[in-house]
Design an enzyme around this catalytic site. Structure first.
Site, PDB file in Angstrom:
ATOM      1  N   ASP A  13      -6.987 -60.144 -20.067  1.00 46.57           N
ATOM      2  CA  ASP A  13      -7.586 -61.856 -20.970  1.00 46.57           C
ATOM      3  C   ASP A  13      -8.039 -61.648 -22.131  1.00 46.57           C
ATOM      4  O   ASP A  13      -8.121 -60.970 -23.069  1.00 46.57           O
ATOM      5  CB  ASP A  13      -8.340 -61.776 -20.151  1.00 46.57           C
ATOM      6  CG  ASP A  13      -8.259 -63.472 -19.515  1.00 46.57           C
ATOM      7  OD1 ASP A  13      -8.169 -64.366 -20.776  1.00 46.57           O
ATOM      8  OD2 ASP A  13      -9.127 -63.584 -18.335  1.00 46.57           O
ATOM      9  N   ASP A  38      -6.607 -71.812 -17.600  1.00 43.08           N
ATOM     10  CA  ASP A  38      -6.252 -72.383 -15.967  1.00 43.08           C
ATOM     11  C   ASP A  38      -6.010 -73.541 -15.301  1.00 43.08           C
ATOM     12  O   ASP A  38      -6.299 -73.840 -15.487  1.00 43.08           O
ATOM     13  CB  ASP A  38      -8.280 -71.529 -15.579  1.00 43.08           C
ATOM     14  CG  ASP A  38      -8.156 -70.655 -16.219  1.00 43.08           C
ATOM     15  OD1 ASP A  38      -7.700 -69.990 -16.755  1.00 43.08           O
ATOM     16  OD2 ASP A  38      -8.791 -69.609 -15.709  1.00 43.08           O
ATOM     17  N   GLY A  57      -2.828 -69.592 -24.353  1.00 47.01           N
ATOM     18  CA  GLY A  57      -1.671 -70.461 -24.901  1.00 47.01           C
ATOM     19  C   GLY A  57      -2.359 -70.095 -25.955  1.00 47.01           C
ATOM     20  O   GLY A  57      -1.948 -70.701 -27.102  1.00 47.01           O
ATOM     21  N   GLN A  58      -3.464 -70.094 -26.808  1.00 44.35           N
ATOM     22  CA  GLN A  58      -4.287 -69.900 -28.064  1.00 44.35           C
ATOM     23  C   GLN A  58      -3.247 -69.101 -28.208  1.00 44.35           C
ATOM     24  O   GLN A  58      -2.414 -67.868 -28.401  1.00 44.35           O
ATOM     25  CB  GLN A  58      -5.336 -68.943 -27.704  1.00 44.35           C
ATOM     26  CG  GLN A  58      -6.544 -70.083 -26.761  1.00 44.35           C
ATOM     27  CD  GLN A  58      -7.077 -71.010 -27.623  1.00 44.35           C
ATOM     28  OE1 GLN A  58      -7.107 -71.209 -28.764  1.00 44.35           O
ATOM     29  NE2 GLN A  58      -7.309 -72.106 -27.050  1.00 44.35           N
ATOM     30  N   ALA A  59      -3.041 -69.399 -30.035  1.00 47.14           N
ATOM     31  CA  ALA A  59      -2.600 -68.526 -31.559  1.00 47.14           C
ATOM     32  C   ALA A  59      -0.820 -68.794 -31.461  1.00 47.14           C
ATOM     33  O   ALA A  59      -0.757 -67.269 -31.934  1.00 47.14           O
ATOM     34  CB  ALA A  59      -3.175 -66.600 -31.218  1.00 47.14           C
TER      35      ALA A  59
END
Ligand code: GAL
Length: 481
Positions: free
Chosen positions: A151, A250, A230-232
């Site tokens: 995570d 989530d 889904g970041q970066a």
């Protein structure tokens, strides 16, 4: 002993690198179970073993499910072992330790997964792995771990990314709607990147690569599952880092959230192939108040998009109807196809014009190639029943679409026969109808629901990419059209 060539990052398809592991681990989407959606932090050895035993009893293991994954909250929250610095399994909830639990799970012929995080603490506030990657990877390997969900919470300021990417999901600063899946400036807490920015140089990528390398330095094959919401722009670089990566925030056991993620992922599917999969988050089949049709649609699309299929419900309470959904042989076969690594993709939106970003009414007509034939799905996002019409000539994989094909209904297993032109079905609210369209045939047999005489209603699929003014737009689903 350390492996001298622990892993290979090879270019298996033109534009991306893929993480190739021993014994085919991570080549196909992972199939398994995880504790979080059912139990959150109320997790224990007992609950994990119940799930593991039920996976065997219910025939899920025979259907291909293999990983039993412990999510957050398994360790002593107060901190690491003061002399070894190792993470400590909670002795009350996990009396056998993770090593003892792993033994029991392996004895059932299953594999075990664990959870950690690339910040100072996990999302639920337990000790995490930043700065301890080698030690934790070695500990996990020594315990017999086969899968790591990693995570991305509580990252300290010096490790944060310089820029913020667009994950078009509601947040306090901007609830949406999102034009074409792009985020407006007021959405950001950090600046958006310049157009030429390469996210594979970001701190997020670096943090994940440190753990990747630590895992691969162990004498054990451990599937690496990235969980950074889904970041970066994770789907642009993660195939060289992990075997799967979450592409959204989530999931919850609500129909609206499931459809939201379906819409988001429908624009990101070009990054999915053998060895690397967009993770649309763990299944909610069996949770909340989802109807049978909603449970089926959720499962069908997660399978069709080649997401990992990680069950997230209390298996000892699951109805046999829903166990059957999870064991659907046609959808599992598509998800696990050995011949084609790419997912099903939309070929026509339906209610909306093609390429419309709409989080309540996403693309409705999907298809994908498999060793068993073409999987075609048609989904009804509306509140009442409608007639869904699948026209062979519109389905890209059926390039001689005027012909007739052998057709199997994915829900009933019924061999519908040799069907020419296409097929009609009534779909209840939120229902998905689905067929495996197999070999060409003579067309003498026609299903009563055949649309053989229908004119093809060729859709106006755009050929160019969807872009926003600032270039951070979503990518076209089918660049080949
Ligand atoms: C979230 C993650 C969930 C679950 C949770 C644990 O970030 O997306 O799937 O792992 O953390 O705290």
């Amino acid at each position: 002993m350390h492996r001298s060539f622990p892993f290979v990052v090879v270019s298996v398809f033109q534009s991306a690198l893929a993480l190739v592991q021993k014994d085919g681990v991570g080549k196909l989407p992972a199939l398994g179970w995880n504790s979080w959606n059912a139990f959150a932090c109320d997790v224990s050895e007992e609950k994990i073993m119940t799930a593991a035993n039920e996976m065997v009893n219910l025939g899920l293991k025979d259907a291909g499910y293999e990983y039993v994954n412990v999510d957050d909250c398994w360790s002593v929250k107060a901190g690491r072992n003061s002399s070894t610095n190792q993470l400590i399994p909670d002795p009350t909830t996990f009396p056998s330790g993770i090593k003892g639990l792993a033994k029991k799970i392996h004895a059932l012929g299953l594999k075990i997964g664990i959870y950690s995080d690339d910040g100072t603490t996990t999302c639920a506030g337990y000790p995490a792995s930043l700065g301890y990657e080698s030690l934790d990877a070695a500990t996990f390997a020594a315990w017999g771990i086969d899968y790591l969900k990693y995570d991305d919470c509580n990252v300290p300021p010096e490790w944060m990314d310089q820029y913020e990417s667009c994950v078009p999901e509601p947040r306090d600063s901007y609830p949406g709607p999102f034009q074409n899946g792009t985020c407006p400036p007021k959405y950001y807490s950090r600046p958006p990147p310049p157009a030429s920015y390469d996210w594979s140089t970001s701190n997020t990528t670096k943090r994940y690569n440190i753990m990747r390398d630590a895992l691969f330095a162990q004498n054990r094959t451990i599937l690496f599952s990235l969980c950074n919401g889904g970041q970066a722009e994770v789907s642009t670089w993660a195939s060289a880092t992990g075997n799967s990566w979450r592409m959204s925030g989530d999931i919850t056991p609500n129909w609206s959230r499931i459809v939201y993620i379906l819409n988001e992922n429908s624009f990101l599917l070009n990054s999915v192939d053998f060895w690397g999969h967009n993770d649309a988050d763990m299944l909610e089949v069996g949770n909340g108040n989802l109807t049978l049709e909603e449970n089926r649609s959720h499962f069908a699309f997660w399978a069709a998009m080649k997401s990992p299929l990680i069950i997230g419900t209390a298996l000892d309470e699951l109805s046999s109807e829903l166990v059957d959904v999870l064991k659907n042989r046609y959808l599992l076969a598509f998800n696990q196809d050995a011949v084609f690594g790419t997912p099903a993709k939309p070929y026509k939106w339906g209610t909306n014009a093609d390429w419309t970003w709409n989080s309540t009414s996403p693309a409705e007509y999907w298809s994908g190639a498999s060793g068993n034939g073409t999987l075609v799905l048609a989904f009804n996002p509306l509140a009442s029943a409608v007639q869904k019409e699948i026209v062979w000539r519109e389905v890209p994989e059926l390039n001689s679409g005027g012909a007739a094909f052998e057709v199997t209904d994915v829900w009933t297993g019924e061999n519908v026969g040799c069907v020419s032109g296409g097929i009609n079905r009534t779909a209840a609210s939120h229902e998905t109808v689905g067929f495996v369209v197999g070999t060409e045939c003579q067309g003498t047999l026609q299903s009563s629901n055949s649309v053989g005489s229908l004119r093809s209603q060729t859709s106006s699929v755009r050929s160019g990419p969807m872009t926003s003014g600032d270039g951070r737009g979503v990518k076209p689903v089918r660049e080949d059209l």
